[in-house]
Design a protein around this motif. Structure first.
Motif, mmCIF file in Angstrom:
data_model
loop_
_atom_site.group_PDB
_atom_site.id
_atom_site.type_symbol
_atom_site.label_atom_id
_atom_site.label_comp_id
_atom_site.label_asym_id
_atom_site.label_seq_id
_atom_site.Cartn_x
_atom_site.Cartn_y
_atom_site.Cartn_z
ATOM 1 N N GLY A 13 80.662 -15.708 20.202
ATOM 2 C CA GLY A 13 81.432 -13.806 20.421
ATOM 3 C C GLY A 13 80.739 -13.450 19.410
ATOM 4 O O GLY A 13 80.481 -13.424 17.814
ATOM 5 N N ARG A 14 81.722 -12.038 19.248
ATOM 6 C CA ARG A 14 81.082 -11.698 17.693
ATOM 7 C C ARG A 14 81.490 -11.585 16.343
ATOM 8 O O ARG A 14 80.174 -11.556 15.887
ATOM 9 N N GLU A 15 82.210 -12.783 15.340
ATOM 10 C CA GLU A 15 82.632 -13.309 14.858
ATOM 11 C C GLU A 15 81.579 -14.340 14.801
ATOM 12 O O GLU A 15 80.908 -14.257 13.478
ATOM 13 N N ALA A 16 80.914 -14.868 15.483
ATOM 14 C CA ALA A 16 79.642 -16.387 14.890
ATOM 15 C C ALA A 16 78.235 -15.000 14.896
ATOM 16 O O ALA A 16 77.656 -15.232 13.919
ATOM 17 N N LEU A 17 77.892 -13.957 15.950
ATOM 18 C CA LEU A 17 77.229 -13.782 15.228
ATOM 19 C C LEU A 17 76.962 -12.149 14.294
ATOM 20 O O LEU A 17 76.168 -12.459 12.936
ATOM 21 N N SER A 18 78.434 -12.190 13.853
ATOM 22 C CA SER A 18 78.517 -11.597 12.800
ATOM 23 C C SER A 18 77.952 -12.552 10.855
ATOM 24 O O SER A 18 77.537 -12.856 10.075
ATOM 25 N N THR A 19 78.988 -13.911 11.243
ATOM 26 C CA THR A 19 78.664 -14.953 10.608
ATOM 27 C C THR A 19 77.537 -15.425 10.315
ATOM 28 O O THR A 19 76.757 -15.378 9.053
ATOM 29 N N ARG A 20 76.484 -15.738 11.179
ATOM 30 C CA ARG A 20 75.437 -15.877 11.076
ATOM 31 C C ARG A 20 74.473 -15.041 10.611
ATOM 32 O O ARG A 20 73.101 -15.800 10.339
ATOM 33 N N VAL A 139 90.304 -4.827 15.179
ATOM 34 C CA VAL A 139 89.901 -3.796 15.472
ATOM 35 C C VAL A 139 88.482 -2.936 14.268
ATOM 36 O O VAL A 139 88.101 -4.186 13.117
ATOM 37 N N GLY A 140 87.987 -1.734 14.809
ATOM 38 C CA GLY A 140 86.987 -1.998 13.565
ATOM 39 C C GLY A 140 85.636 -3.284 13.572
ATOM 40 O O GLY A 140 85.124 -4.088 14.430
ATOM 41 N N LEU A 141 84.936 -3.277 12.313
ATOM 42 C CA LEU A 141 84.599 -3.892 12.356
ATOM 43 C C LEU A 141 84.434 -5.726 12.255
ATOM 44 O O LEU A 141 85.674 -6.212 11.092
ATOM 45 N N ALA A 142 83.825 -6.352 12.291
ATOM 46 C CA ALA A 142 84.122 -8.611 11.777
ATOM 47 C C ALA A 142 83.932 -8.559 10.033
ATOM 48 O O ALA A 142 83.736 -7.523 9.731
ATOM 49 N N PRO A 143 85.055 -8.997 9.831
ATOM 50 C CA PRO A 143 85.118 -8.743 8.498
ATOM 51 C C PRO A 143 83.554 -8.638 7.730
ATOM 52 O O PRO A 143 83.367 -8.320 6.639
ATOM 53 N N LEU A 144 83.061 -9.694 7.922
ATOM 54 C CA LEU A 144 81.816 -10.480 7.361
ATOM 55 C C LEU A 144 80.838 -8.714 7.619
ATOM 56 O O LEU A 144 79.976 -8.159 6.465
ATOM 57 N N ASP A 145 81.611 -8.541 8.301
ATOM 58 C CA ASP A 145 80.391 -7.243 8.931
ATOM 59 C C ASP A 145 80.770 -6.093 7.921
ATOM 60 O O ASP A 145 79.653 -5.460 7.350
ATOM 61 N N ILE A 146 81.176 -5.490 7.046
ATOM 62 C CA ILE A 146 82.030 -4.926 6.364
ATOM 63 C C ILE A 146 81.956 -5.414 5.362
ATOM 64 O O ILE A 146 81.629 -4.173 4.039
ATOM 65 N N ALA A 147 81.416 -6.395 4.360
ATOM 66 C CA ALA A 147 80.925 -6.906 3.368
ATOM 67 C C ALA A 147 82.240 -6.581 2.222
ATOM 68 O O ALA A 147 82.882 -5.775 1.964
ATOM 69 N N ALA A 151 86.585 0.086 -1.081
ATOM 70 C CA ALA A 151 87.177 -0.373 -2.587
ATOM 71 C C ALA A 151 89.008 -0.663 -1.778
ATOM 72 O O ALA A 151 89.586 -1.664 -2.334
ATOM 73 N N ILE A 152 89.304 -0.074 -0.741
ATOM 74 C CA ILE A 152 90.323 -0.411 0.835
ATOM 75 C C ILE A 152 90.083 -1.239 1.792
ATOM 76 O O ILE A 152 88.992 -0.985 2.411
ATOM 77 N N VAL A 153 90.568 -2.260 1.958
ATOM 78 C CA VAL A 153 89.775 -3.119 2.973
ATOM 79 C C VAL A 153 91.401 -3.301 4.179
ATOM 80 O O VAL A 153 91.659 -3.933 3.416
ATOM 81 N N VAL A 154 91.586 -2.508 5.547
ATOM 82 C CA VAL A 154 92.355 -2.559 6.058
ATOM 83 C C VAL A 154 92.149 -3.817 7.034
ATOM 84 O O VAL A 154 91.047 -3.399 7.914
ATOM 85 N N PHE A 155 92.740 -4.933 7.198
ATOM 86 C CA PHE A 155 92.726 -5.806 7.897
ATOM 87 C C PHE A 155 93.824 -6.045 9.092
ATOM 88 O O PHE A 155 94.588 -5.770 9.045
ATOM 89 N N GLU A 156 93.420 -5.830 10.251
ATOM 90 C CA GLU A 156 93.953 -5.808 11.621
ATOM 91 C C GLU A 156 94.147 -7.516 12.410
ATOM 92 O O GLU A 156 92.696 -7.807 12.795
#
Length: 430
Positions: A13-20, A139-147, A151-156
């Protein structure tokens, strides 16, 4: 960060594409495999491994690391084989932690319901305060896509992600805690444990709790030390937030609670009260979360995200006093609908259309608790809308708030919500 052996992506899915994409950027020549339990393994520059071939691939050590997508349960027996073989299993989120955590302020928000709205609000409040903040996770980007762009990252984060999160946030927040996702976790107890792993750890980080999470003994044990708690809102701040919410697009008491929690988080992360109020004003309802449409003079509410009875109760409370037609029911997760059934009449429900499978139990409970409510037991969403269209004079507000997942009839809650709105446009817009 360097990878010394081939990597397996479990899930496509979305995260796998981001990881690749991350792996290709970091180590272009790395060999990458992919496996999926169902659907297409359509990930660029990967070689597929069928699920039934995984035990042999593990024994042959064809890969040295597995990056698991959130939807794949970490309790599948194949992961025990990987552990026994010494093959590490990680996630897109944990790779982000290794690559980008240092030097950033991390806010991690979870909860059974309300986490997306709370995270979105907190992000808006921080950016309206003039701070460099990004939004990632469900919500927002996959974690690795926000890289490392902010300076601040909000993770849901879902329980799937908190279950094995291996780095600490600066602020951890929990909206509430109800039974859910038992099929992934294997039991309610394990769901609670995996969800609470966000806060039930050693380390120097602050914790914020939503109103529904406060006073819960299980959460109190996971908190360990009340000195972790962020300061609450002052009376003046609370009144200002409530006034801002009353003039915003946030509907219902539960969303006022989400706004209060988001304000507490934003202020704790260095935001300003001016930014908090501006963030509330800027908020727009997320898709399928009490998303309103006015069709033919009738209010149609897409709350397809509601996968628990508690979420359905919150949706009905937001429209209490209306003449409501409710559509509910979906995939079976052994949730209790007795309390919800007893509250329907008080919320103003005049018609109840139920869908398989859980709708059968809700219909029986509603018949016992409120026999005056007309019940329609429909085989699918199309037939439910058709039956309600023939009874149009009996309600002024139509709410899809299933109180159950969608998997028995739809791929996900988004597809279910989109279908609901399309059917309502055809039936009621003219």
């Amino acid at each position: 960060m360097r990878f010394d052996a081939p990597v397996l992506l479990y899930g496509a899915g979305r995260e796998a594409l981001s990881t690749r994409a991350f792996l290709a950027e970091r180590q272009p020549g790395l060999e990458v495999f992919v496996t999926v339990d169902s659907g297409s393994a359509d990930i660029p520059d990967t070689a597929p491994i069928a699920p039934q071939d995984l035990p042999a691939a593990i024994a042959a050590r064809r890969f040295g690391l597995v990056v698991k997508s959130p939807g794949v349960s970490r309790y599948k027996p194949v992961f025990a084989l990987m552990e026994a073989a010494g093959i590490a299993v990680t996630s897109n989120l944990n790779l982000w932690g290794t690559a980008f955590r240092s030097g950033r302020k991390v806010i991690a928000i979870t909860g059974t319901k309300g986490k997306s709205t709370t995270a979105t609000l907190a992000h808006l409040m921080l950016t309206r305060s003039g701070l460099d903040a990004g939004l990632a996770g469900n919500v927002g980007l996959a974690p690795l896509d926000i890289a490392g762009r902010h300076a601040i990252v909000v993770f849901e984060l879902s329980s799937y992600q908190t279950a094995d999160m291996d780095f600490l946030p600066d602020i951890a927040a929990l909206t509430n805690l109800y039974p859910e996702h038992v099929d992934w976790h294997g039991s309610v107890e394990r769901y609670y444990e995996d969800k609470l792993h966000l806060i039930d750890r050693d380390g120097d980080f602050a914790v914020a709790l939503g109103a529904s999470a406060q006073g819960n003994p299980r959460i109190a044990r996971a908190l360990r030390d009340t000195r972790r708690l962020l300061p609450g809102l002052t009376e003046a701040q609370d009144e200002a937030v409530a006034a801002a919410v009353s003039g915003s697009r946030l509907r219902g008491a539960h969303n006022l609670g989400n706004a209060r929690l988001a304000a507490q988080i934003a202020l704790g992360a260095g935001g300003s009260m001016k930014g908090v109020l501006a963030g509330i004003a800027a908020f727009r309802p997320l898709p399928h979360r009490l998303e309103e449409h006015v069709l033919g003079g009738m209010t149609v509410v897409d709350d397809s995200i509601a996968t628990t009875p508690e979420a359905t109760k919150a949706a009905l409370a937001a429209y209490a006093g209306r003449r409501i037609a409710l559509i509910a029911g979906g995939h079976e997760r052994q949730q209790d609908y007795a309390e919800l059934a007893g509250l329907l009449a008080g919320y103003g429900v005049t018609l109840l259309a139920t869908l398989p499978v859980t709708g059968d139990r809700l219909a029986r409970a509603a018949a016992a608790a409120s026999p005056e409510i007309e019940r329609i037991e429909a085989q699918d969403l199309d037939r439910a809308i058709a039956a309600l269209a023939a009874r149009r004079e009996r309600f002024d507000t139509l709410i899809l708030s299933p109180g159950a997942p969608s998997y028995n009839q739809f791929r996900n809650f988004e597809e279910r919500g989109d279908r609901f709105v399309a059917l309502c446009r055809a039936a009621f817009a003219a």
